[in-house]
Design a protein around this motif. Structure first.
Motif, PDB file in Angstrom:
ATOM      1  N   ASP A  80       0.772  -1.151   0.128  1.00  0.00           N
ATOM      2  CA  ASP A  80       0.109   0.083  -0.151  1.00  0.00           C
ATOM      3  C   ASP A  80       0.919   1.135  -0.043  1.00  0.00           C
ATOM      4  O   ASP A  80       1.436   1.604   0.974  1.00  0.00           O
ATOM      5  N   VAL A  81       1.235   1.898  -1.239  1.00  0.00           N
ATOM      6  CA  VAL A  81       2.022   2.962  -1.269  1.00  0.00           C
ATOM      7  C   VAL A  81       1.559   3.992  -0.484  1.00  0.00           C
ATOM      8  O   VAL A  81       2.549   4.876  -0.165  1.00  0.00           O
ATOM      9  N   ASP A  82       0.479   4.399  -0.376  1.00  0.00           N
ATOM     10  CA  ASP A  82       0.009   5.437   0.406  1.00  0.00           C
ATOM     11  C   ASP A  82       0.275   5.235   2.009  1.00  0.00           C
ATOM     12  O   ASP A  82       0.905   6.300   2.527  1.00  0.00           O
ATOM     13  N   ALA A  83       0.216   4.200   2.416  1.00  0.00           N
ATOM     14  CA  ALA A  83       0.433   3.771   3.763  1.00  0.00           C
ATOM     15  C   ALA A  83       1.985   3.914   4.035  1.00  0.00           C
ATOM     16  O   ALA A  83       2.369   4.328   5.078  1.00  0.00           O
ATOM     17  N   SER A  84       2.543   3.338   3.140  1.00  0.00           N
ATOM     18  CA  SER A  84       4.193   3.351   3.240  1.00  0.00           C
ATOM     19  C   SER A  84       4.900   4.792   3.175  1.00  0.00           C
ATOM     20  O   SER A  84       5.575   5.164   4.030  1.00  0.00           O
ATOM     21  N   ALA A  85       4.111   5.644   2.453  1.00  0.00           N
ATOM     22  CA  ALA A  85       4.567   7.064   2.280  1.00  0.00           C
ATOM     23  C   ALA A  85       4.333   7.701   3.584  1.00  0.00           C
ATOM     24  O   ALA A  85       5.137   8.534   3.956  1.00  0.00           O
ATOM     25  N   LYS A  86       3.302   7.411   4.253  1.00  0.00           N
ATOM     26  CA  LYS A  86       3.117   7.753   5.569  1.00  0.00           C
ATOM     27  C   LYS A  86       4.245   7.668   6.585  1.00  0.00           C
ATOM     28  O   LYS A  86       4.780   8.332   7.193  1.00  0.00           O
ATOM     29  N   HIS A  87       4.404   6.086   6.379  1.00  0.00           N
ATOM     30  CA  HIS A  87       5.640   5.713   7.339  1.00  0.00           C
ATOM     31  C   HIS A  87       7.053   6.438   7.121  1.00  0.00           C
ATOM     32  O   HIS A  87       7.693   6.652   8.056  1.00  0.00           O
ATOM     33  N   VAL A  88       7.161   6.643   5.980  1.00  0.00           N
ATOM     34  CA  VAL A  88       8.275   7.269   5.266  1.00  0.00           C
ATOM     35  C   VAL A  88       8.356   8.516   6.189  1.00  0.00           C
ATOM     36  O   VAL A  88       9.511   8.875   6.619  1.00  0.00           O
ATOM     37  N   THR A  89       7.609   9.475   6.035  1.00  0.00           N
ATOM     38  CA  THR A  89       7.473  10.621   6.514  1.00  0.00           C
ATOM     39  C   THR A  89       7.683  10.759   8.036  1.00  0.00           C
ATOM     40  O   THR A  89       8.383  11.396   8.889  1.00  0.00           O
ATOM     41  N   GLU A  90       7.036   9.679   8.670  1.00  0.00           N
ATOM     42  CA  GLU A  90       7.182   9.357  10.124  1.00  0.00           C
ATOM     43  C   GLU A  90       8.504   9.039  10.752  1.00  0.00           C
ATOM     44  O   GLU A  90       8.916   9.204  11.819  1.00  0.00           O
ATOM     45  N   ALA A  91       9.100   8.324   9.644  1.00  0.00           N
ATOM     46  CA  ALA A  91      10.507   7.863  10.045  1.00  0.00           C
ATOM     47  C   ALA A  91      11.641   8.987   9.650  1.00  0.00           C
ATOM     48  O   ALA A  91      12.736   8.364   9.967  1.00  0.00           O
ATOM     49  N   GLY A  92      11.120  10.047   9.294  1.00  0.00           N
ATOM     50  CA  GLY A  92      12.445  10.885   8.919  1.00  0.00           C
ATOM     51  C   GLY A  92      12.780  11.115   7.367  1.00  0.00           C
ATOM     52  O   GLY A  92      13.622  11.636   7.036  1.00  0.00           O
ATOM     53  N   GLY A  93      12.127  10.391   6.491  1.00  0.00           N
ATOM     54  CA  GLY A  93      12.373  10.514   5.032  1.00  0.00           C
ATOM     55  C   GLY A  93      11.485  11.849   4.568  1.00  0.00           C
ATOM     56  O   GLY A  93      10.540  12.277   5.194  1.00  0.00           O
ATOM     57  N   THR A  94      11.886  12.126   3.431  1.00  0.00           N
ATOM     58  CA  THR A  94      11.210  13.076   2.430  1.00  0.00           C
ATOM     59  C   THR A  94      10.572  12.607   1.149  1.00  0.00           C
ATOM     60  O   THR A  94      11.331  11.946   0.478  1.00  0.00           O
ATOM     61  N   LEU A  95       9.310  12.857   0.817  1.00  0.00           N
ATOM     62  CA  LEU A  95       8.629  12.455  -0.225  1.00  0.00           C
ATOM     63  C   LEU A  95       9.202  13.361  -1.361  1.00  0.00           C
ATOM     64  O   LEU A  95       9.050  14.707  -1.117  1.00  0.00           O
ATOM     65  N   LEU A  96       9.770  12.765  -2.354  1.00  0.00           N
ATOM     66  CA  LEU A  96      10.102  13.790  -3.807  1.00  0.00           C
ATOM     67  C   LEU A  96       8.806  13.704  -4.645  1.00  0.00           C
ATOM     68  O   LEU A  96       8.854  14.634  -5.358  1.00  0.00           O
ATOM     69  N   ALA A  97       8.183  12.692  -4.513  1.00  0.00           N
ATOM     70  CA  ALA A  97       6.863  12.591  -5.532  1.00  0.00           C
ATOM     71  C   ALA A  97       6.056  11.860  -4.593  1.00  0.00           C
ATOM     72  O   ALA A  97       5.986  10.873  -4.069  1.00  0.00           O
TER      73      ALA A  97
END
Length: 261
Positions: A80-97
């Motif tokens: 689930d890319v939407d759920a994973s994208a949320k985990h990315v930002t919560e873990a300190g990553g930055t969404l480029l797209a």
């Protein structure tokens, strides 16, 4: 040989693609080097084409878009890319797209991890990723080399269901990325002798039957050698640079090629 046509388990390096200024030059280079044939892309998709090995999807090649970088990108499978994208930002990553649909092929997002490396997320639709791996002409290994090993390990461990295997040695810090006890990739720390301008990045290794011959062929085709062929416990390895300046690696394998699709 390894043929895989189902969606890859979450966290697996499922796909790699290359963005370059001239996709025809890249097609000629990799086609001759790795035995790839290409589906010709259209202008609306940046001439994005699928590289096939014996009829099976192995990688993607496309025309560099304004603002995009030249080079190979690794895509990690997600359910689930939407759920994973949320985990990315919560873990300190930055969404480029942000998560987006790619027609009916799947859904994707692009991110930068906290150490500065770019990686993609891929949720399968009609396109599940690489159909052939771990044999000549296909990806065989994917790894992140970074200057902050601890931060990278913490980030990816928070976003994906990874465990890690320690492969470190004197002056060398490295961990395998494991799913269900099986290595699917690696994270390593760039050493103090690494040039200061070396950026954290995911690297793709392609399998070949003869690393020395393939490296020599790459030079004939317009590439260059970054690190000459050298033995490792896992196969003979060389790091190369393609015609557009992109880096990638070759690793020898004794795996046979799959019969044509």
């Amino acid at each position: 040989m390894s043929i895989h046509t189902d969606p890859w388990p979450e966290g697996t390096p499922a796909w790699v693609d290359l963005m370059v200024p001239d996709h025809h030059v890249a097609q000629a280079f990799y086609g001759s080097l790795l035995g790839w044939e290409f589906d010709e892309g259209v202008p609306e998709t940046g001439y994005y084409s699928t590289a096939r090995r014996a009829g099976r999807a192995a990688a993607g090649v496309g025309q560099q878009m304004p603002g995009s970088r030249v080079g190979w990108t690794t895509y990690l499978a997600v359910d689930d890319v939407d759920a994973s994208a949320k985990h990315v930002t919560e873990a300190g990553g930055t969404l480029l797209a942000e998560p987006m649909d790619v027609m009916d092929l799947g859904r994707m997002a692009m991110l930068t991890d906290p150490t500065g490396a770019v990686v993609g997320l891929w949720q399968s639709g009609r396109h599940t990723g690489a159909d052939v791996v771990n044999e000549p002409g296909a990806q065989v290994w994917n790894e992140l080399m970074t200057r902050d090993f601890a931060a990278a390990k913490a980030f990816y461990g928070a976003v994906f269901p990874y465990t890690f295997g320690d492969m470190s040695g004197p002056g060398f810090t490295y961990a395998t990325i494991d799913l269900d006890g099986r290595p699917v990739g690696g994270i390593g720390e760039l050493g103090p002798d690494t040039p200061a301008d070396t950026e954290p990045a995911w690297s793709t290794y392609f399998a070949v039957s003869d690393t020395d011959a393939a490296a020599a062929r790459a030079v004939e085709l317009g590439g260059s050698v970054v690190s000459p062929p050298a033995d490792s416990p896992y196969g003979r390895i060389a790091v190369l640079r393609g015609p557009a300046g992109e880096t990638f690696a070759l690793m020898s394998t004794t795996e046979p090629s799959s019969p044509p699709a």
